[in-house]
Design a protein around this motif. Structure first.
Motif, PDB file in Angstrom:
ATOM      1  N   ALA A  67       0.836  -1.202   0.000  1.00  0.00           N
ATOM      2  CA  ALA A  67       0.000   0.000   0.000  1.00  0.00           C
ATOM      3  C   ALA A  67       0.872   1.254   0.000  1.00  0.00           C
ATOM      4  O   ALA A  67       0.587   2.218  -0.727  1.00  0.00           O
ATOM      5  N   GLY A  68       1.937   1.243   0.801  1.00  0.00           N
ATOM      6  CA  GLY A  68       2.847   2.389   0.829  1.00  0.00           C
ATOM      7  C   GLY A  68       3.544   2.608  -0.502  1.00  0.00           C
ATOM      8  O   GLY A  68       3.694   3.746  -0.960  1.00  0.00           O
ATOM      9  N   ALA A  69       3.969   1.522  -1.120  1.00  0.00           N
ATOM     10  CA  ALA A  69       4.636   1.633  -2.420  1.00  0.00           C
ATOM     11  C   ALA A  69       3.669   2.120  -3.495  1.00  0.00           C
ATOM     12  O   ALA A  69       4.022   2.951  -4.334  1.00  0.00           O
ATOM     13  N   GLU A  70       2.446   1.612  -3.468  1.00  0.00           N
ATOM     14  CA  GLU A  70       1.439   2.050  -4.445  1.00  0.00           C
ATOM     15  C   GLU A  70       1.138   3.535  -4.280  1.00  0.00           C
ATOM     16  O   GLU A  70       1.033   4.277  -5.254  1.00  0.00           O
ATOM     17  N   ALA A  71       1.022   3.982  -3.031  1.00  0.00           N
ATOM     18  CA  ALA A  71       0.753   5.405  -2.781  1.00  0.00           C
ATOM     19  C   ALA A  71       1.902   6.269  -3.294  1.00  0.00           C
ATOM     20  O   ALA A  71       1.673   7.316  -3.916  1.00  0.00           O
ATOM     21  N   ALA A  72       3.139   5.831  -3.060  1.00  0.00           N
ATOM     22  CA  ALA A  72       4.293   6.585  -3.556  1.00  0.00           C
ATOM     23  C   ALA A  72       4.274   6.664  -5.080  1.00  0.00           C
ATOM     24  O   ALA A  72       4.510   7.733  -5.660  1.00  0.00           O
ATOM     25  N   LEU A  73       3.973   5.552  -5.720  1.00  0.00           N
ATOM     26  CA  LEU A  73       3.885   5.556  -7.188  1.00  0.00           C
ATOM     27  C   LEU A  73       2.793   6.502  -7.674  1.00  0.00           C
ATOM     28  O   LEU A  73       2.939   7.120  -8.737  1.00  0.00           O
ATOM     29  N   SER A  74       1.718   6.638  -6.913  1.00  0.00           N
ATOM     30  CA  SER A  74       0.642   7.544  -7.327  1.00  0.00           C
ATOM     31  C   SER A  74       1.093   9.001  -7.278  1.00  0.00           C
ATOM     32  O   SER A  74       0.462   9.863  -7.885  1.00  0.00           O
ATOM     33  N   TYR A  75       2.194   9.285  -6.577  1.00  0.00           N
ATOM     34  CA  TYR A  75       2.795  10.624  -6.552  1.00  0.00           C
ATOM     35  C   TYR A  75       3.996  10.715  -7.496  1.00  0.00           C
ATOM     36  O   TYR A  75       4.836  11.590  -7.347  1.00  0.00           O
ATOM     37  N   ASP A  76       4.066   9.791  -8.422  1.00  0.00           N
ATOM     38  CA  ASP A  76       5.124   9.752  -9.442  1.00  0.00           C
ATOM     39  C   ASP A  76       6.523   9.503  -8.889  1.00  0.00           C
ATOM     40  O   ASP A  76       7.518   9.924  -9.474  1.00  0.00           O
ATOM     41  N   VAL A  77       6.612   8.823  -7.759  1.00  0.00           N
ATOM     42  CA  VAL A  77       7.905   8.371  -7.264  1.00  0.00           C
ATOM     43  C   VAL A  77       8.325   7.201  -8.137  1.00  0.00           C
ATOM     44  O   VAL A  77       7.508   6.338  -8.458  1.00  0.00           O
ATOM     45  N   SER A  78       9.581   7.161  -8.527  1.00  0.00           N
ATOM     46  CA  SER A  78      10.033   6.107  -9.433  1.00  0.00           C
ATOM     47  C   SER A  78      10.183   4.773  -8.701  1.00  0.00           C
ATOM     48  O   SER A  78      10.491   4.741  -7.503  1.00  0.00           O
ATOM     49  N   PRO A  79      10.006   3.669  -9.430  1.00  0.00           N
ATOM     50  CA  PRO A  79      10.239   2.342  -8.834  1.00  0.00           C
ATOM     51  C   PRO A  79      11.667   2.187  -8.309  1.00  0.00           C
ATOM     52  O   PRO A  79      11.898   1.466  -7.340  1.00  0.00           O
ATOM     53  N   GLU A  80      12.631   2.871  -8.916  1.00  0.00           N
ATOM     54  CA  GLU A  80      14.025   2.778  -8.461  1.00  0.00           C
ATOM     55  C   GLU A  80      14.183   3.298  -7.036  1.00  0.00           C
ATOM     56  O   GLU A  80      14.934   2.733  -6.245  1.00  0.00           O
ATOM     57  N   ILE A  81      13.484   4.369  -6.722  1.00  0.00           N
ATOM     58  CA  ILE A  81      13.540   4.906  -5.358  1.00  0.00           C
ATOM     59  C   ILE A  81      12.954   3.889  -4.378  1.00  0.00           C
ATOM     60  O   ILE A  81      13.503   3.655  -3.302  1.00  0.00           O
ATOM     61  N   LEU A  82      11.848   3.257  -4.769  1.00  0.00           N
ATOM     62  CA  LEU A  82      11.236   2.233  -3.913  1.00  0.00           C
ATOM     63  C   LEU A  82      12.192   1.068  -3.701  1.00  0.00           C
ATOM     64  O   LEU A  82      12.295   0.530  -2.588  1.00  0.00           O
ATOM     65  N   LYS A  83      12.910   0.675  -4.740  1.00  0.00           N
ATOM     66  CA  LYS A  83      13.885  -0.421  -4.621  1.00  0.00           C
ATOM     67  C   LYS A  83      14.980  -0.075  -3.628  1.00  0.00           C
ATOM     68  O   LYS A  83      15.405  -0.922  -2.835  1.00  0.00           O
ATOM     69  N   ARG A  84      15.457   1.168  -3.680  1.00  0.00           N
ATOM     70  CA  ARG A  84      16.528   1.580  -2.757  1.00  0.00           C
ATOM     71  C   ARG A  84      16.049   1.543  -1.306  1.00  0.00           C
ATOM     72  O   ARG A  84      16.783   1.115  -0.412  1.00  0.00           O
ATOM     73  N   ILE A  85      14.827   1.988  -1.077  1.00  0.00           N
ATOM     74  CA  ILE A  85      14.288   1.954   0.286  1.00  0.00           C
ATOM     75  C   ILE A  85      14.102   0.512   0.739  1.00  0.00           C
ATOM     76  O   ILE A  85      14.445   0.159   1.866  1.00  0.00           O
ATOM     77  N   SER A  86      13.609  -0.329  -0.143  1.00  0.00           N
ATOM     78  CA  SER A  86      13.438  -1.744   0.178  1.00  0.00           C
ATOM     79  C   SER A  86      14.786  -2.387   0.521  1.00  0.00           C
ATOM     80  O   SER A  86      14.902  -3.128   1.495  1.00  0.00           O
ATOM     81  N   SER A  87      15.807  -2.077  -0.252  1.00  0.00           N
ATOM     82  CA  SER A  87      17.143  -2.636  -0.015  1.00  0.00           C
ATOM     83  C   SER A  87      17.760  -2.120   1.282  1.00  0.00           C
ATOM     84  O   SER A  87      18.519  -2.830   1.927  1.00  0.00           O
ATOM     85  N   ALA A  88      17.427  -0.890   1.650  1.00  0.00           N
ATOM     86  CA  ALA A  88      17.991  -0.305   2.866  1.00  0.00           C
ATOM     87  C   ALA A  88      17.394  -0.919   4.130  1.00  0.00           C
ATOM     88  O   ALA A  88      17.970  -0.809   5.208  1.00  0.00           O
ATOM     89  N   SER A  89      16.247  -1.573   3.995  1.00  0.00           N
ATOM     90  CA  SER A  89      15.581  -2.181   5.145  1.00  0.00           C
ATOM     91  C   SER A  89      15.049  -3.563   4.758  1.00  0.00           C
ATOM     92  O   SER A  89      13.846  -3.800   4.740  1.00  0.00           O
TER      93      SER A  89
END
Length: 188
Positions: A67-89
């Motif tokens: 849900a958090g990732a989908e919401a970020a994408l709805s604000y035009d955050v790139s999938p690459e940014i989501l990957k970096r956050i996922s990798s950091a945690s």
């Protein structure tokens, strides 16, 4: 319209996507009297973002993380940014960091910069409570005090960093810098 949305939700569930998220969004749209075709369009767009979100944050699978990732994408955050956050945690849920990312972007912090700072704070050991407070403080600085969003984020994140646990690499560098020094009494 109801039939179309039901079909979209059933297809999403068959793909292993959290159908409840789509249903909640559709119900909200209905409650605020959104026209039927717009509800269908929104449901389809949400499914598409959930597919991208699932790929971007793997191995995270919790519904809150998606849900958090989908919401970020709805604000035009790139999938690459989501990957970096996922990798950091990799072993902790990332719903809160993704929510803070989205909050920062909604406050007009550029997505790339917001992602860099959230990722850095995660790597430095920031807790979900610290991240949530950071996001709320930045929002207050922007909306109440009138600070530019990026300035508020820099100020708040720089104020948080000294309270985070040092990384193992920083600890090793400090140990190396003080190797050979003694704090005890010296023999004559």
């Amino acid at each position: 319209t109801s039939r179309e949305v039901s079909q979209i939700i059933e297809a999403a569930a068959a793909e292993g996507l959290p159908a409840g998220l789509i249903l909640s969004k559709a119900r909200f749209a209905l409650a605020v009297r959104t026209p039927g075709p717009k509800i269908v369009e929104t449901a389809k767009a949400m499914v598409a973002r959930l597919v991208v979100a699932r790929q971007a944050i793997a191995p995270h699978k919790q519904e809150g993380d998606l849900a958090g990732a989908e919401a970020a994408l709805s604000y035009d955050v790139s999938p690459e940014i989501l990957k970096r956050i996922s990798s950091a945690s990799p072993k902790q849920p990332i719903a809160v960091p993704l929510g803070v990312l989205t909050q920062l972007v909604a406050d007009k912090v550029p997505a790339e910069r917001a992602g860099e700072i959230v990722t850095k704070l995660l790597r430095l050991g920031a807790t979900t409570e610290q991240l949530a407070k950071l996001g709320n403080d930045v929002t207050a600085d922007v909306k109440v005090a009138g600070y530019p969003a990026l300035d508020a984020l820099k100020m708040r994140s720089n104020g948080l960093i000294p309270f985070l646990a040092p990384s193992p690499a920083a600890g090793a560098a400090t140990d190396a810098a003080f190797a050979g020094s003694s704090t005890g009494p010296r023999k004559p």
